[in-house]
Design an enzyme around this catalytic site. Structure first.
Site, short mmCIF file in Angstrom:
data_model
loop_
_atom_site.label_atom_id
_atom_site.label_comp_id
_atom_site.label_asym_id
_atom_site.label_seq_id
_atom_site.Cartn_x
_atom_site.Cartn_y
_atom_site.Cartn_z
N LYS A 188 0.82 -1.21 0.00
CA LYS A 188 0.00 0.00 0.00
C LYS A 188 0.85 1.26 0.00
O LYS A 188 0.56 2.21 -0.72
CB LYS A 188 -0.95 0.02 1.20
N LYS A 205 -5.44 -11.29 -6.51
CA LYS A 205 -6.67 -11.48 -5.74
C LYS A 205 -7.73 -10.46 -6.16
O LYS A 205 -7.39 -9.33 -6.55
CB LYS A 205 -6.38 -11.40 -4.24
N LYS A 238 -10.98 -4.64 -3.86
CA LYS A 238 -11.70 -3.37 -4.00
C LYS A 238 -10.84 -2.31 -4.64
O LYS A 238 -11.32 -1.38 -5.24
CB LYS A 238 -12.10 -2.84 -2.61
P1 TYM Z 1 -10.99 -6.48 4.09
O1 TYM Z 1 -12.05 -5.49 4.42
O2 TYM Z 1 -10.00 -6.11 3.05
O3 TYM Z 1 -11.62 -7.85 3.64
C1 TYM Z 1 -12.65 -8.48 4.39
C2 TYM Z 1 -12.45 -9.99 4.39
O4 TYM Z 1 -12.49 -10.51 3.05
C3 TYM Z 1 -11.34 -11.31 2.80
N1 TYM Z 1 -10.99 -11.17 1.38
C4 TYM Z 1 -10.87 -12.18 0.53
N2 TYM Z 1 -11.04 -13.51 0.67
C5 TYM Z 1 -10.86 -14.29 -0.42
N3 TYM Z 1 -10.54 -13.81 -1.64
C6 TYM Z 1 -10.38 -12.48 -1.84
N4 TYM Z 1 -10.07 -12.02 -3.04
C7 TYM Z 1 -10.53 -11.60 -0.72
N5 TYM Z 1 -10.43 -10.26 -0.57
C8 TYM Z 1 -10.71 -10.01 0.72
C9 TYM Z 1 -10.27 -10.74 3.72
O5 TYM Z 1 -9.24 -11.66 3.96
C10 TYM Z 1 -11.09 -10.43 4.96
O6 TYM Z 1 -11.27 -11.58 5.74
N6 TYM Z 1 -7.71 -5.96 7.82
C11 TYM Z 1 -9.00 -6.56 7.45
C12 TYM Z 1 -10.15 -6.07 8.30
C13 TYM Z 1 -9.98 -6.25 9.76
C14 TYM Z 1 -10.07 -7.47 10.48
C15 TYM Z 1 -9.89 -7.15 11.83
C16 TYM Z 1 -10.30 -8.81 10.09
C17 TYM Z 1 -9.73 -5.28 10.68
N7 TYM Z 1 -9.70 -5.80 11.93
C18 TYM Z 1 -9.91 -8.14 12.84
C19 TYM Z 1 -10.32 -9.78 11.07
C20 TYM Z 1 -10.14 -9.44 12.42
C21 TYM Z 1 -9.29 -6.16 6.02
O7 TYM Z 1 -8.83 -5.19 5.51
O8 TYM Z 1 -10.22 -6.94 5.41
#
Ligand code: TYM
Length: 332
Positions: A112, A195, A198
């Protein structure tokens, strides 16, 4: 029942199919055996420069999608991260036991910040995984269902929990990631080795859960494949077909070998046409449920307030204990 914690960022107007299959489907399935807390992590989203009105709206939209996907607020606490002060409070304490180099090794931060350039990246992006560790440790979560891209952050979370416990005495549960291999990395339909994300430059390879079903079908039909004709699961040689089979299998509940057999001798066009129907069959009712929930924001806000009350009770007890452990003088 063991505690579960997970969250998603409200960074776009819709979750995508990767969020749905990699996380939300697992969240729903795990409601039975666990005591889950599902959070909309709005503070994490401040690391991106978003219009305040848009962020506020996306926070509700993200919560509505948790419920539309099948999260039951009677079983799971659903709430907004900023509504519970403990997340930021614990993040500060944890940041004081995190090494600078340790944080700098996080690959998501490196990606990032490289995208933003040295001066464009903010300090929030750097400390982001520490806030994430705080989210999880605050609630003594035993398991954290996430996609593959969060594995390293979970490793940091475990290290911080162990470090705190050994310095200050047993305080935190050391959490385990829960990553379902079959769906842990859904890839971009146009660039099937990356992957689904967004923040992808082109959205043509992304399936939004709230998109118009016609757009969804079109994106599936124009997915990038390869120049062979055989439908078989081969991640290395045929990442596009592998991704389509993975999505098909997860949504239709059929195994990949079953699908390979069914499509033996058939063309990529047949597979895409059928998969488009399967995906639309999931996305269409999901979208309808989410829109209905958004039509009644008062009810949605009530669910979020209730979830925040439940989370806050746990967080306040934990934070008092953490402050006590590290030597903060309690207010008299
Ligand atoms: P975020 O908002 O980017 O994504 C949410 C969840 O979706 C999963 N994910 C995917 N799984 C499979 N294939 C993909 N292409 C794909 N893109 C996204 C992510 O792995 C995630 O589970 N840092 C985290 C948010 C967060 C969090 C937490 C998660 C903040 N605090 C505490 C768990 C526990 C994030 O940015 O996810």
């Amino acid at each position: 029942r063991p505690r579960l914690f997970s969250g998603m960022q409200p960074t776009s107007d819709s979750l995508h199919l990767g969020n749905y299959l990699g996380a939300l489907v697992q969240w729903v399935a795990m409601q039975e055996q666990f005591d889950p807390i599902y959070c909309v992590v709005d503070l994490h989203s401040l690391t991106l420069d978003t219009d305040p009105k848009v962020l506020r709206q996306r926070t509700r939209v993200t919560a509505a999608q948790y419920l539309a996907g099948g999260i039951d607020p009677a079983r799971s606490a659903v709430f907004v991260q900023s509504h519970v002060a403990g997340h930021s409070q614990l993040a500060w304490v944890l940041s004081c036991i995190t090494g600078f180099g340790e944080a700098a090794r996080m690959t998501q931060f490196k990606d990032k910040s490289a995208r933003h350039g040295q001066d464009g990246a903010n300090v929030g992006l750097f400390t982001y995984p520490i806030l994430m560790a705080a989210d999880i440790l605050l609630y003594d979560a035993a398991k954290v269902p996430v996609g593959e891209d969060q594995r390293q952050h979970l490793e940091l979370t475990r290290n911080l929990a162990q470090r705190f416990n050994s310095r200050f005495g047993q305080t935190f549960v050391v959490p385990e990631p829960y990553i379902v291999k079959a769906t842990a990395k859904i890839t971009d339909l146009q660039e099937p080795t990356a992957k689904m994300s967004k923040s992808a430059e082109s959205q043509n390879g992304v399936i939004d859960m709230l998109a118009d079903p016609k757009v969804v079908a079109k994106r599936i039909r124009s997915a990038v494949t390869d120049t062979e004709r055989e439908i078989r699961f081969d991640e290395e040689a045929k990442p596009g077909i592998a991704n389509l089979l993975r999505i098909y299998s997860a949504l239709a509940g059929e195994s990949i070998p079953e699908l390979e057999e069914r499509y033996a001798g058939k063309g990529y066009g047949d597979l895409k046409k059928d998969l488009a129907e399967v995906v639309v069959g999931v996305v269409e009712p999901f979208r309808a449920r989410a829109l209905a929930l958004l039509d009644d924001p008062a009810e949605l806000d009530r669910i979020l307030a209730d979830g925040a009350d439940r989370a806050r009770q746990l967080a306040e007890v934990k934070m008092a204990r953490v402050y006590d452990r590290v030597g903060i003088l309690a207010p008299q």
